[in-house]
Scaffold this active site. Structure first.
Site, PDB file in Angstrom:
ATOM      1  CG  MET A   1      -1.883  -1.202   1.177  1.00 29.72           C
ATOM      2  SD  MET A   1      -3.453  -0.900   1.983  1.00 29.72           S
ATOM      3  CE  MET A   1      -2.910  -0.649   3.645  1.00 29.72           C
TER       4      MET A   1
ATOM      5  CD  GLU B   1       7.275 -15.447   8.778  1.00 33.26           C
ATOM      6  OE1 GLU B   1       7.896 -15.169   9.825  1.00 33.26           O
ATOM      7  OE2 GLU B   1       7.375 -16.531   8.182  1.00 33.26           O
ATOM      8  CE  LYS B   2       3.915  -4.471  10.576  1.00 27.70           C
ATOM      9  NZ  LYS B   2       2.583  -4.221  11.172  1.00 27.70           N
TER      10      LYS B   2
ATOM     11  CG  HIS C   1       8.508   0.091   6.062  1.00 25.69           C
ATOM     12  ND1 HIS C   1       8.748  -1.245   6.197  1.00 25.69           N
ATOM     13  CD2 HIS C   1       7.159   0.244   6.212  1.00 25.69           C
ATOM     14  CE1 HIS C   1       7.618  -1.879   6.444  1.00 25.69           C
ATOM     15  NE2 HIS C   1       6.636  -1.001   6.450  1.00 25.69           N
TER      16      HIS C   1
ATOM     17  CG  HIS D   1       7.061  -2.245   1.998  1.00 27.97           C
ATOM     18  ND1 HIS D   1       6.952  -1.143   2.802  1.00 27.97           N
ATOM     19  CD2 HIS D   1       5.839  -2.825   1.983  1.00 27.97           C
ATOM     20  CE1 HIS D   1       5.708  -1.039   3.239  1.00 27.97           C
ATOM     21  NE2 HIS D   1       5.013  -2.052   2.766  1.00 27.97           N
TER      22      HIS D   1
HETATM   23  O1  PAF Z   1      -0.173  -5.815   3.735  1.00 34.16           O
HETATM   24  C1  PAF Z   1      -0.551  -4.875   3.020  1.00 34.16           C
HETATM   25  O2  PAF Z   1       0.151  -3.888   2.792  1.00 34.16           O
HETATM   26  C2  PAF Z   1      -1.953  -4.931   2.430  1.00 34.16           C
HETATM   27  O3  PAF Z   1      -2.853  -5.539   3.289  1.00 34.16           O
HETATM   28  C3  PAF Z   1      -1.983  -5.609   1.023  1.00 34.16           C
HETATM   29  C4  PAF Z   1      -1.591  -7.056   1.126  1.00 34.16           C
HETATM   30  C5  PAF Z   1      -1.057  -4.868   0.090  1.00 34.16           C
HETATM   31  C6  PAF Z   1      -3.397  -5.548   0.459  1.00 34.16           C
HETATM   32  O4  PAF Z   1      -3.850  -4.239   0.312  1.00 34.16           O
END
Ligand code: PAF
Length: 282
Positions: A30, A150-151, A34, A37
Protein backbone atom coordinates in the site's frame (compact mmCIF):
# COMPACT_ATOMS: atom_id res chain seq x y z
CA UNK A 1 11.56 0.98 -14.29
CA UNK A 2 8.12 0.74 -15.86
CA UNK A 3 5.11 2.39 -14.20
CA UNK A 4 1.58 1.28 -15.07
CA UNK A 5 -1.67 2.74 -13.81
CA UNK A 6 -3.93 0.88 -16.26
CA UNK A 7 -4.55 -2.83 -15.73
CA UNK A 8 -5.10 -3.34 -19.48
CA UNK A 9 -1.63 -1.96 -20.27
CA UNK A 10 -0.02 -4.02 -17.51
CA UNK A 11 -1.76 -7.22 -18.65
CA UNK A 12 -0.62 -6.51 -22.24
CA UNK A 13 2.98 -6.10 -21.13
CA UNK A 14 2.98 -9.17 -18.87
CA UNK A 15 1.33 -11.36 -21.53
CA UNK A 16 4.29 -10.74 -23.85
CA UNK A 17 6.69 -11.76 -21.05
CA UNK A 18 4.68 -14.83 -20.09
CA UNK A 19 4.57 -16.01 -23.69
CA UNK A 20 8.36 -16.23 -23.33
CA UNK A 21 7.88 -18.32 -20.13
CA UNK A 22 9.39 -15.59 -17.96
CA UNK A 23 8.67 -16.08 -14.24
CA UNK A 24 6.84 -13.25 -12.49
CA UNK A 25 6.93 -12.35 -8.79
CA UNK A 26 4.42 -9.96 -7.21
CA UNK A 27 4.92 -7.81 -4.11
CA UNK A 28 1.59 -6.21 -3.15
CA UNK A 29 1.97 -3.04 -1.05
CA UNK A 30 0.00 0.00 0.00
CA UNK A 31 3.04 2.26 -0.48
CA UNK A 32 4.74 4.28 2.29
CA UNK A 33 7.58 1.87 1.69
CA UNK A 34 10.15 0.96 4.34
CA UNK A 35 12.84 -1.66 4.95
CA UNK A 36 10.22 -4.36 5.52
CA UNK A 37 8.99 -3.90 1.93
CA UNK A 38 12.60 -3.73 0.74
CA UNK A 39 13.22 -7.25 2.05
CA UNK A 40 10.13 -8.55 0.18
CA UNK A 41 11.23 -6.91 -3.07
CA UNK A 42 14.80 -8.21 -2.74
CA UNK A 43 13.56 -11.75 -2.11
CA UNK A 44 11.22 -11.50 -5.11
CA UNK A 45 14.09 -10.26 -7.30
CA UNK A 46 16.25 -13.20 -6.23
CA UNK A 47 13.57 -15.75 -7.13
CA UNK A 48 11.94 -14.38 -10.32
CA UNK A 49 12.96 -13.03 -13.71
CA UNK A 50 10.51 -10.14 -13.49
CA UNK A 51 9.07 -8.46 -10.37
CA UNK A 52 5.88 -6.41 -10.16
CA UNK A 53 5.39 -4.17 -7.11
CA UNK A 54 1.84 -2.92 -6.68
CA UNK A 55 1.20 0.31 -4.79
CA UNK A 56 -2.45 0.74 -3.93
CA UNK A 57 -4.12 2.02 -0.78
CA UNK A 58 -7.05 -0.37 -0.70
CA UNK A 59 -10.18 1.38 0.63
CA UNK A 60 -12.16 -1.81 1.35
CA UNK A 61 -9.76 -3.07 4.03
CA UNK A 62 -10.19 0.00 6.27
CA UNK A 63 -13.08 -0.32 8.73
CA UNK A 64 -12.18 3.10 10.08
CA UNK A 65 -12.53 5.98 7.56
CA UNK A 66 -10.16 8.11 9.61
CA UNK A 67 -7.44 5.46 9.35
CA UNK A 68 -7.85 5.46 5.56
CA UNK A 69 -7.61 9.26 5.46
CA UNK A 70 -4.48 9.20 7.62
CA UNK A 71 -2.78 6.51 5.54
CA UNK A 72 0.31 8.17 4.00
CA UNK A 73 0.30 8.45 0.20
CA UNK A 74 3.91 8.88 -0.87
CA UNK A 75 4.03 7.67 -4.48
CA UNK A 76 6.93 9.88 -5.62
CA UNK A 77 9.25 8.86 -2.79
CA UNK A 78 8.12 5.22 -3.11
CA UNK A 79 9.11 5.25 -6.80
CA UNK A 80 12.46 6.79 -5.94
CA UNK A 81 13.00 4.15 -3.24
CA UNK A 82 12.17 1.31 -5.66
CA UNK A 83 14.36 2.77 -8.42
CA UNK A 84 17.32 2.52 -6.06
CA UNK A 85 16.63 -1.18 -5.48
CA UNK A 86 16.40 -2.07 -9.16
CA UNK A 87 15.73 -0.20 -12.39
CA UNK A 88 14.05 -3.33 -13.81
CA UNK A 89 11.02 -3.37 -11.51
CA UNK A 90 7.52 -3.04 -12.89
CA UNK A 91 5.30 -0.82 -10.74
CA UNK A 92 1.53 -1.04 -10.80
CA UNK A 93 -0.07 2.00 -9.13
CA UNK A 94 -3.71 2.10 -10.27
CA UNK A 95 -6.37 4.61 -9.21
CA UNK A 96 -9.28 3.18 -7.17
CA UNK A 97 -11.71 3.07 -10.15
CA UNK A 98 -9.28 0.89 -12.12
CA UNK A 99 -9.62 -1.93 -9.58
CA UNK A 100 -13.16 -1.34 -8.29
CA UNK A 101 -14.99 0.51 -11.13
CA UNK A 102 -18.05 2.01 -9.39
CA UNK A 103 -18.41 -0.74 -6.82
CA UNK A 104 -16.05 -0.13 -3.91
CA UNK A 105 -17.00 -3.17 -1.87
CA UNK A 106 -15.57 -6.47 -0.66
CA UNK A 107 -16.46 -9.94 -1.84
CA UNK A 108 -17.62 -12.60 0.61
CA UNK A 109 -15.16 -15.39 1.43
CA UNK A 110 -15.06 -18.39 3.73
CA UNK A 111 -11.67 -18.69 5.43
CA UNK A 112 -12.49 -21.49 7.89
CA UNK A 113 -12.40 -19.18 10.92
CA UNK A 114 -8.97 -17.67 10.20
CA UNK A 115 -10.58 -14.25 9.69
CA UNK A 116 -12.83 -14.08 12.75
CA UNK A 117 -10.21 -13.75 15.48
CA UNK A 118 -7.63 -11.06 16.38
CA UNK A 119 -7.36 -8.55 13.48
CA UNK A 120 -10.59 -9.95 12.03
CA UNK A 121 -12.39 -9.46 15.34
CA UNK A 122 -11.14 -5.94 16.04
CA UNK A 123 -11.24 -4.63 12.43
CA UNK A 124 -14.55 -5.74 10.96
CA UNK A 125 -14.41 -6.87 7.32
CA UNK A 126 -10.69 -6.05 7.16
CA UNK A 127 -9.71 -9.43 5.72
CA UNK A 128 -12.59 -9.50 3.22
CA UNK A 129 -11.18 -6.22 1.86
CA UNK A 130 -7.62 -7.57 1.82
CA UNK A 131 -8.67 -10.78 0.05
CA UNK A 132 -10.79 -8.84 -2.45
CA UNK A 133 -7.92 -6.63 -3.55
CA UNK A 134 -5.31 -9.40 -3.47
CA UNK A 135 -7.51 -11.63 -5.62
CA UNK A 136 -7.95 -8.75 -8.10
CA UNK A 137 -4.16 -8.22 -8.21
CA UNK A 138 -3.53 -11.96 -8.64
CA UNK A 139 -6.01 -12.10 -11.55
CA UNK A 140 -4.32 -9.13 -13.25
CA UNK A 141 -0.66 -10.05 -12.68
CA UNK A 142 -1.01 -13.87 -12.59
CA UNK A 143 2.30 -14.16 -10.73
CA UNK A 144 4.17 -17.44 -10.18
CA UNK A 145 5.01 -16.29 -6.66
CA UNK A 146 3.67 -13.56 -4.36
CA UNK A 147 5.43 -12.15 -1.29
CA UNK A 148 3.92 -11.11 2.06
CA UNK A 149 5.54 -10.14 5.36
CA UNK A 150 5.12 -12.22 8.51
CA UNK A 151 4.37 -9.08 10.51
CA UNK A 152 0.84 -9.55 9.17
CA UNK A 153 0.97 -13.28 9.91
CA UNK A 154 -2.80 -13.68 10.04
CA UNK A 155 -3.06 -11.97 6.64
CA UNK A 156 -0.41 -14.36 5.30
CA UNK A 157 -2.46 -17.40 6.42
CA UNK A 158 -5.59 -15.92 4.86
CA UNK A 159 -3.87 -15.29 1.51
CA UNK A 160 -2.64 -18.90 1.54
CA UNK A 161 -6.22 -20.02 2.21
CA UNK A 162 -7.48 -17.74 -0.60
CA UNK A 163 -5.12 -19.37 -3.07
CA UNK A 164 -6.02 -22.86 -1.84
CA UNK A 165 -9.77 -22.20 -2.11
CA UNK A 166 -9.69 -20.44 -5.48
CA UNK A 167 -7.11 -22.93 -6.79
CA UNK A 168 -4.91 -20.17 -8.21
CA UNK A 169 -1.50 -21.60 -9.19
CA UNK A 170 0.48 -19.09 -7.12
CA UNK A 171 3.11 -19.87 -4.51
CA UNK A 172 2.72 -17.64 -1.45
CA UNK A 173 6.02 -16.77 0.19
CA UNK A 174 6.09 -15.47 3.76
CA UNK A 175 9.08 -13.28 4.66
CA UNK A 176 10.48 -12.70 8.18
CA UNK A 177 9.61 -9.55 10.12
CA UNK A 178 12.13 -6.74 9.69
CA UNK A 179 12.78 -4.78 12.88
CA UNK A 180 14.20 -1.40 13.80
CA UNK A 181 17.49 -1.64 15.77
CA UNK A 182 15.53 -1.44 19.04
CA UNK A 183 13.34 -4.42 18.01
CA UNK A 184 10.19 -2.53 16.99
CA UNK A 185 8.63 -4.24 13.94
CA UNK A 186 8.90 -2.04 10.83
CA UNK A 187 5.57 -0.46 9.89
CA UNK A 188 4.46 2.67 8.07
CA UNK A 189 2.53 3.46 11.27
CA UNK A 190 5.80 3.88 13.22
CA UNK A 191 6.24 7.18 11.36
CA UNK A 192 3.28 8.56 13.28
CA UNK A 193 5.12 8.16 16.59
CA UNK A 194 7.55 10.75 17.94
CA UNK A 195 11.08 9.41 18.48
CA UNK A 196 10.63 9.02 22.24
CA UNK A 197 7.50 6.86 21.87
CA UNK A 198 9.11 4.86 19.13
CA UNK A 199 11.89 4.00 21.55
CA UNK A 200 9.38 3.11 24.25
CA UNK A 201 7.42 0.94 21.78
CA UNK A 202 10.37 -1.47 21.67
CA UNK A 203 8.77 -2.72 24.92
CA UNK A 204 6.30 -4.66 22.69
CA UNK A 205 8.99 -6.87 21.15
CA UNK A 206 10.91 -7.17 24.42
CA UNK A 207 7.73 -8.44 26.10
CA UNK A 208 7.14 -10.93 23.26
CA UNK A 209 10.68 -12.24 23.69
CA UNK A 210 10.12 -12.66 27.42
CA UNK A 211 6.77 -14.38 26.72
CA UNK A 212 8.55 -16.78 24.40
CA UNK A 213 11.01 -17.72 27.16
CA UNK A 214 8.14 -18.15 29.64
CA UNK A 215 6.16 -20.32 27.22
CA UNK A 216 8.79 -23.06 27.68
CA UNK A 217 7.69 -23.34 31.33
CA UNK A 218 4.12 -22.06 31.66
CA UNK A 219 0.73 -22.63 30.02
CA UNK A 220 -0.51 -20.33 27.24
CA UNK A 221 -3.13 -18.82 29.60
CA UNK A 222 -0.49 -18.05 32.25
CA UNK A 223 1.79 -16.42 29.67
CA UNK A 224 -1.07 -14.30 28.26
CA UNK A 225 -2.00 -13.16 31.79
CA UNK A 226 1.62 -12.28 32.45
CA UNK A 227 1.75 -10.15 29.28
CA UNK A 228 -1.52 -8.40 30.20
CA UNK A 229 -0.08 -7.49 33.62
CA UNK A 230 3.09 -6.16 32.04
CA UNK A 231 1.08 -3.82 29.78
CA UNK A 232 -1.29 -2.77 32.58
CA UNK A 233 1.71 -1.40 34.45
CA UNK A 234 2.72 0.86 31.52
CA UNK A 235 0.35 3.82 31.10
CA UNK A 236 1.64 4.74 27.64
CA UNK A 237 0.26 1.47 26.19
CA UNK A 238 -3.26 0.27 25.70
CA UNK A 239 -3.21 -3.47 25.00
CA UNK A 240 -5.97 -4.55 22.60
CA UNK A 241 -5.17 -8.26 22.59
CA UNK A 242 -2.51 -10.82 23.34
CA UNK A 243 -3.29 -14.24 21.87
CA UNK A 244 -1.28 -17.41 21.91
CA UNK A 245 -2.53 -19.79 19.24
CA UNK A 246 -1.63 -22.77 17.13
CA UNK A 247 0.37 -21.27 14.30
CA UNK A 248 -1.47 -22.67 11.28
CA UNK A 249 -5.09 -22.74 12.48
CA UNK A 250 -5.03 -19.80 14.92
CA UNK A 251 -6.97 -22.02 17.33
CA UNK A 252 -6.43 -21.41 21.06
CA UNK A 253 -3.89 -23.65 22.77
CA UNK A 254 -5.62 -26.26 24.94
CA UNK A 255 -2.68 -28.52 25.75
CA UNK A 256 0.80 -28.00 24.35
CA UNK A 257 2.03 -30.68 21.94
CA UNK A 258 5.72 -30.86 21.16
CA UNK A 259 5.08 -31.45 17.42
CA UNK A 260 2.78 -28.41 17.02
CA UNK A 261 3.90 -24.86 16.32
CA UNK A 262 2.63 -21.97 18.42
CA UNK A 263 2.74 -18.21 17.96
CA UNK A 264 1.96 -15.16 20.10
CA UNK A 265 0.09 -12.23 18.50
CA UNK A 266 -0.30 -8.77 19.95
CA UNK A 267 -2.04 -5.48 19.13
CA UNK A 268 -1.24 -2.39 21.20
CA UNK A 269 -2.18 1.27 21.01
CA UNK A 270 0.70 3.66 21.62
CA UNK A 271 -0.59 7.22 21.88
CA UNK A 272 -3.50 6.37 19.57
CA UNK A 273 -1.32 4.55 17.02
CA UNK A 274 -2.23 0.88 16.65
CA UNK A 275 0.78 -1.44 16.34
CA UNK A 276 0.79 -5.21 15.79
CA UNK A 277 3.52 -7.79 16.17
CA UNK A 278 3.93 -11.54 16.59
CA UNK A 279 6.55 -14.11 17.46
CA UNK A 280 7.08 -17.85 16.93
CA UNK A 281 7.12 -19.53 20.33
CA UNK A 282 8.76 -22.86 19.50
O1 PAF B 1 -0.17 -5.81 3.74
C1 PAF B 1 -0.55 -4.87 3.02
O2 PAF B 1 0.15 -3.89 2.79
C2 PAF B 1 -1.95 -4.93 2.43
O3 PAF B 1 -2.85 -5.54 3.29
C3 PAF B 1 -1.98 -5.61 1.02
C4 PAF B 1 -1.59 -7.06 1.13
C5 PAF B 1 -1.06 -4.87 0.09
C6 PAF B 1 -3.40 -5.55 0.46
O4 PAF B 1 -3.85 -4.24 0.31
Amino acid sequence: MLLFSSKKDLIGHLTTLKNKSISVGLVPTMGALHKGHLSLVKKAISENEVVVVSIFVNPTQFDNKDDLKKYPVTLDSDLEYLKNISKDLIIFAPPVRELYSNNISSKEYEFDGLDTTMEGKFRSNHFLGVATVVEKLFLIVKPNKAYFGEKDFQQLLIIKKLVEKTKMPIEIIGCPIVREPNGLAMSSRNERLPKELRDQASFIYKTLLAAKALFGMKSATKVMDWVKNKFDSQSVFNLEYINITEQETLNPVKRKHKNKKYRAFIAVYVDGVRLIDNIALN
